[in-house]
Design a protein around this motif. Structure first.
Motif, PDB file in Angstrom:
ATOM      1  N   PRO A 157       0.812  -1.478   0.041  1.00 32.28           N
ATOM      2  CA  PRO A 157      -0.247  -0.122  -0.056  1.00 32.28           C
ATOM      3  C   PRO A 157       0.915   1.304   0.076  1.00 32.28           C
ATOM      4  CG  PRO A 157      -0.811  -1.693   1.684  1.00 32.28           C
ATOM      5  CD  PRO A 157       0.399  -2.057   1.030  1.00 32.28           C
ATOM      6  N   LEU A 158       2.026   1.307   0.589  1.00 36.34           N
ATOM      7  CA  LEU A 158       2.868   2.477   0.742  1.00 36.34           C
ATOM      8  C   LEU A 158       3.544   2.854  -0.673  1.00 36.34           C
ATOM      9  CD1 LEU A 158       4.610   2.061   4.058  1.00 36.34           C
ATOM     10  CD2 LEU A 158       2.728   3.326   3.642  1.00 36.34           C
ATOM     11  N   ARG A 159       3.771   1.676  -1.352  1.00 34.55           N
ATOM     12  CA  ARG A 159       4.229   2.063  -2.795  1.00 34.55           C
ATOM     13  C   ARG A 159       2.797   2.285  -3.758  1.00 34.55           C
ATOM     14  NH1 ARG A 159       7.140  -3.154  -5.113  1.00 34.55           N
ATOM     15  NH2 ARG A 159       8.527  -2.535  -3.353  1.00 34.55           N
ATOM     16  N   ALA A 160       1.970   1.955  -3.288  1.00 35.02           N
ATOM     17  CA  ALA A 160       0.704   2.593  -4.275  1.00 35.02           C
ATOM     18  C   ALA A 160       0.689   3.941  -3.726  1.00 35.02           C
ATOM     19  CB  ALA A 160      -0.686   1.656  -3.842  1.00 35.02           C
ATOM     20  N   LEU A 161       0.860   4.350  -2.771  1.00 32.79           N
ATOM     21  CA  LEU A 161       0.696   5.648  -2.113  1.00 32.79           C
ATOM     22  C   LEU A 161       1.692   6.570  -2.939  1.00 32.79           C
ATOM     23  CD1 LEU A 161      -1.266   7.378  -0.097  1.00 32.79           C
ATOM     24  CD2 LEU A 161       0.722   6.967   1.279  1.00 32.79           C
ATOM     25  N   ALA A 162       2.861   6.129  -3.248  1.00 37.87           N
ATOM     26  CA  ALA A 162       3.722   6.743  -3.842  1.00 37.87           C
ATOM     27  C   ALA A 162       3.385   7.014  -5.367  1.00 37.87           C
ATOM     28  CB  ALA A 162       5.125   6.094  -3.580  1.00 37.87           C
ATOM     29  N   LYS A 163       2.557   6.318  -5.839  1.00 38.10           N
ATOM     30  CA  LYS A 163       2.189   6.564  -7.262  1.00 38.10           C
ATOM     31  C   LYS A 163       0.917   7.514  -7.533  1.00 38.10           C
ATOM     32  CE  LYS A 163       3.579   1.849  -8.487  1.00 38.10           C
ATOM     33  NZ  LYS A 163       3.668   0.624  -9.025  1.00 38.10           N
ATOM     34  N   VAL A 164       0.507   8.118  -6.474  1.00 37.58           N
ATOM     35  CA  VAL A 164      -0.632   9.095  -6.601  1.00 37.58           C
ATOM     36  C   VAL A 164       0.019  10.438  -7.117  1.00 37.58           C
ATOM     37  CG1 VAL A 164      -2.686  10.157  -5.637  1.00 37.58           C
ATOM     38  CG2 VAL A 164      -1.827   7.749  -4.916  1.00 37.58           C
ATOM     39  N   PRO A 165      -0.246  11.092  -8.289  1.00 36.67           N
ATOM     40  CA  PRO A 165       0.196  12.481  -8.556  1.00 36.67           C
ATOM     41  C   PRO A 165      -0.195  13.421  -7.708  1.00 36.67           C
ATOM     42  CG  PRO A 165      -0.291  11.098 -10.821  1.00 36.67           C
ATOM     43  CD  PRO A 165      -0.828  10.195  -9.362  1.00 36.67           C
ATOM     44  N   PRO A 166      -1.530  13.485  -7.653  1.00 36.17           N
ATOM     45  CA  PRO A 166      -2.011  14.628  -6.645  1.00 36.17           C
ATOM     46  C   PRO A 166      -1.509  14.645  -5.226  1.00 36.17           C
ATOM     47  CG  PRO A 166      -3.856  13.744  -7.629  1.00 36.17           C
ATOM     48  CD  PRO A 166      -2.795  12.818  -7.714  1.00 36.17           C
ATOM     49  N   LEU A 167      -0.836  13.423  -4.834  1.00 38.68           N
ATOM     50  CA  LEU A 167      -0.066  13.644  -3.492  1.00 38.68           C
ATOM     51  C   LEU A 167       1.356  14.278  -3.658  1.00 38.68           C
ATOM     52  CD1 LEU A 167      -1.282  10.257  -1.781  1.00 38.68           C
ATOM     53  CD2 LEU A 167      -1.856  12.660  -1.254  1.00 38.68           C
ATOM     54  N   TRP A 168       1.958  13.814  -4.906  1.00 41.66           N
ATOM     55  CA  TRP A 168       3.178  14.628  -5.120  1.00 41.66           C
ATOM     56  C   TRP A 168       3.177  16.204  -5.035  1.00 41.66           C
ATOM     57  CZ3 TRP A 168       3.859  11.690 -10.420  1.00 41.66           C
ATOM     58  CH2 TRP A 168       4.064  10.458 -10.110  1.00 41.66           C
ATOM     59  N   ALA A 169       1.894  16.707  -5.742  1.00 41.58           N
ATOM     60  CA  ALA A 169       1.847  18.001  -5.565  1.00 41.58           C
ATOM     61  C   ALA A 169       1.623  18.544  -4.280  1.00 41.58           C
ATOM     62  CB  ALA A 169       0.725  18.444  -6.400  1.00 41.58           C
ATOM     63  N   ALA A 170       0.533  17.653  -3.529  1.00 41.20           N
ATOM     64  CA  ALA A 170       0.588  17.900  -2.260  1.00 41.20           C
ATOM     65  C   ALA A 170       1.601  18.186  -1.101  1.00 41.20           C
ATOM     66  CB  ALA A 170      -0.619  17.171  -1.594  1.00 41.20           C
ATOM     67  N   ALA A 171       2.721  17.176  -1.545  1.00 38.99           N
ATOM     68  CA  ALA A 171       3.870  17.279  -0.851  1.00 38.99           C
ATOM     69  C   ALA A 171       4.853  18.455  -1.037  1.00 38.99           C
ATOM     70  CB  ALA A 171       4.560  15.879  -0.911  1.00 38.99           C
ATOM     71  N   ALA A 172       4.957  18.560  -2.506  1.00 38.08           N
ATOM     72  CA  ALA A 172       5.734  19.582  -2.875  1.00 38.08           C
ATOM     73  C   ALA A 172       5.399  21.257  -2.830  1.00 38.08           C
ATOM     74  CB  ALA A 172       6.092  19.871  -4.517  1.00 38.08           C
ATOM     75  N   ALA A 173       3.943  21.382  -2.873  1.00 41.08           N
ATOM     76  CA  ALA A 173       3.447  22.722  -2.422  1.00 41.08           C
ATOM     77  C   ALA A 173       3.641  23.441  -1.277  1.00 41.08           C
ATOM     78  CB  ALA A 173       1.992  22.777  -2.968  1.00 41.08           C
ATOM     79  N   PRO A 174       3.272  22.494   0.009  1.00 44.23           N
ATOM     80  CA  PRO A 174       3.783  23.218   1.128  1.00 44.23           C
ATOM     81  C   PRO A 174       5.225  23.309   1.535  1.00 44.23           C
ATOM     82  CG  PRO A 174       2.097  21.248   1.501  1.00 44.23           C
ATOM     83  CD  PRO A 174       2.675  21.235   0.011  1.00 44.23           C
ATOM     84  N   LEU A 175       6.003  22.777   0.829  1.00 45.22           N
ATOM     85  CA  LEU A 175       7.569  22.987   0.880  1.00 45.22           C
ATOM     86  C   LEU A 175       7.726  24.133   0.089  1.00 45.22           C
ATOM     87  CD1 LEU A 175       8.895  19.333   0.456  1.00 45.22           C
ATOM     88  CD2 LEU A 175       8.621  20.591   2.585  1.00 45.22           C
ATOM     89  N   LEU A 176       7.423  24.222  -1.163  1.00 41.41           N
ATOM     90  CA  LEU A 176       7.270  25.662  -1.646  1.00 41.41           C
ATOM     91  C   LEU A 176       7.033  27.057  -1.094  1.00 41.41           C
ATOM     92  CD1 LEU A 176       6.855  24.372  -5.398  1.00 41.41           C
ATOM     93  CD2 LEU A 176       9.068  25.125  -4.393  1.00 41.41           C
ATOM     94  N   ASN A 177       5.777  26.547  -0.273  1.00 41.81           N
ATOM     95  CA  ASN A 177       4.666  27.607   0.489  1.00 41.81           C
ATOM     96  C   ASN A 177       5.630  27.957   1.648  1.00 41.81           C
ATOM     97  OD1 ASN A 177       2.968  29.063   2.086  1.00 41.81           O
ATOM     98  ND2 ASN A 177       1.396  27.862   1.224  1.00 41.81           N
ATOM     99  N   LEU A 178       6.037  27.091   2.466  1.00 41.56           N
ATOM    100  CA  LEU A 178       6.822  27.490   3.763  1.00 41.56           C
ATOM    101  C   LEU A 178       8.266  28.038   3.578  1.00 41.56           C
ATOM    102  CD1 LEU A 178       5.758  24.316   5.553  1.00 41.56           C
ATOM    103  CD2 LEU A 178       4.802  26.731   6.094  1.00 41.56           C
TER     104      LEU A 178
END
Length: 309
Positions: A157-178
């Motif tokens: 399941p964790l590998r499946a989680l890593a394949k979700v494109p919106p989650l990539w954006a949800a991880a990158a955007a707060p880093l850019l924001n903060l």
């Protein structure tokens, strides 16, 4: 709120009419998969990046995610406790538990919140879903589907989680924001253009996925007793619970109203994918989605008014 739901209902109706008449010879399931694939891989990540890059990220974001996760986990426990006492087979139990636990927080919640509250509402919807609901669906939800069904390729399941494109954006955007990284003007316009297509396409796809034949009078007496626990948990119990949890944690004002509305969304359309993959009762899950979506046109205004809308 009524005006918002009428606008949404019109777009959902367009999808339902496509299922009925299949223009250009294109069936609704093929079109739905194409639309949701486009949104999932390209347009939704663009919207997530655009919104979360500019939305303030702080303690309130964590509280939204905790309230969302709490609602999903309690719903899972409540539905499992109820349906394990019924004579239903595992394939049906698994489908009904998934339908009770996971709200349609993006495909329907995002349009509701963005139309009701404006761009600010998009941030709440995205945080509610991508910081809590989707990660739980792709971990706990997959494990539950495996336990009640069969099939799948055994992927972690964790590998499946890593394949979700919106989650990539949800991880990158707060880093850019903060990190205080400014969004380039050209990218602002591009992401806005791409993100603007998400809401109408998602609502049309929802309509394409609904099975209105489940509402035929001769079928309802058989279906409703089976679906009643799922509908009660999804549309009544969890919004009340999340309201109390979020309010106790200090969420207030319009944010609290938005969180309650997210918790009150009907069953998640994406769950059909898990039912197909792990051989749960997909038809029963689709009926739960259809009936809960129809009922939500009445329950959402109720929660909106009750929570201070």
């Amino acid at each position: 709120m009524i005006d918002v739901l009428l606008q949404m209902a019109a777009l959902i109706a367009c999808g339902s009419l496509w299922r009925r008449f299949h223009p250009l010879g294109l069936d609704a399931d093929t079109m739905r998969r194409a639309l949701t694939g486009l949104v999932y891989v390209l347009l939704l990540p663009a919207l997530v990046l655009s919104v979360l890059w500019q939305t303030p990220i702080g303690a309130e974001s964590a509280l939204i995610a905790l309230a969302a996760a709490g609602g999903v986990l309690v719903a899972l426990a409540a539905a499992w406790g109820i349906y394990r006492l019924t004579p239903l087979d595992a394939h049906r139990r698994g489908a009904l538990i998934l339908a009770a636990a996971f709200p349609n927080a993006t495909y329907m919640g995002l349009p509701v919140l963005s139309t009701t509250f404006g761009d600010w509402g998009k941030g709440v919807a995205i945080q509610f879903d991508l910081f809590a609901c989707t990660p739980l669906l792709l971990t706990v939800g997959i494990l539950l589907a495996r336990a009640h069904g069969n099939g799948g390729d055994g992927e972690n399941p964790l590998r499946a989680l890593a394949k979700v494109p919106p989650l990539w954006a949800a991880a990158a955007a707060p880093l850019l924001n903060l990190g205080g990284v400014p969004m380039p003007p050209l990218l602002v316009d591009l992401l806005k253009m791409m993100g603007g297509a998400v809401v109408p396409l998602m609502l049309i796809a929802v309509g394409m996925g609904l099975r209105w034949e489940s509402l035929l009078p001769e079928r309802l007496p058989v279906l409703l007793p089976v679906l009643l626990p799922t509908l009660t948990i999804r549309l009544l119990l969890i919004p009340l619970l999340v309201w109390q949890m979020a309010g106790f944690a200090g969420v207030e004002g319009q944010t609290l109203t938005a969180v309650v509305l997210e918790a009150a969304m009907p069953s998640m359309v994406l769950g059909i994918v898990l039912c197909d993959r792990y051989h749960l009762d997909t038809a029963l899950y689709a009926m739960a989605v259809t009936i809960s979506t129809a009922l939500s046109l009445f329950t959402l205004p109720f929660w909106f008014g009750l929570a201070g809308g």
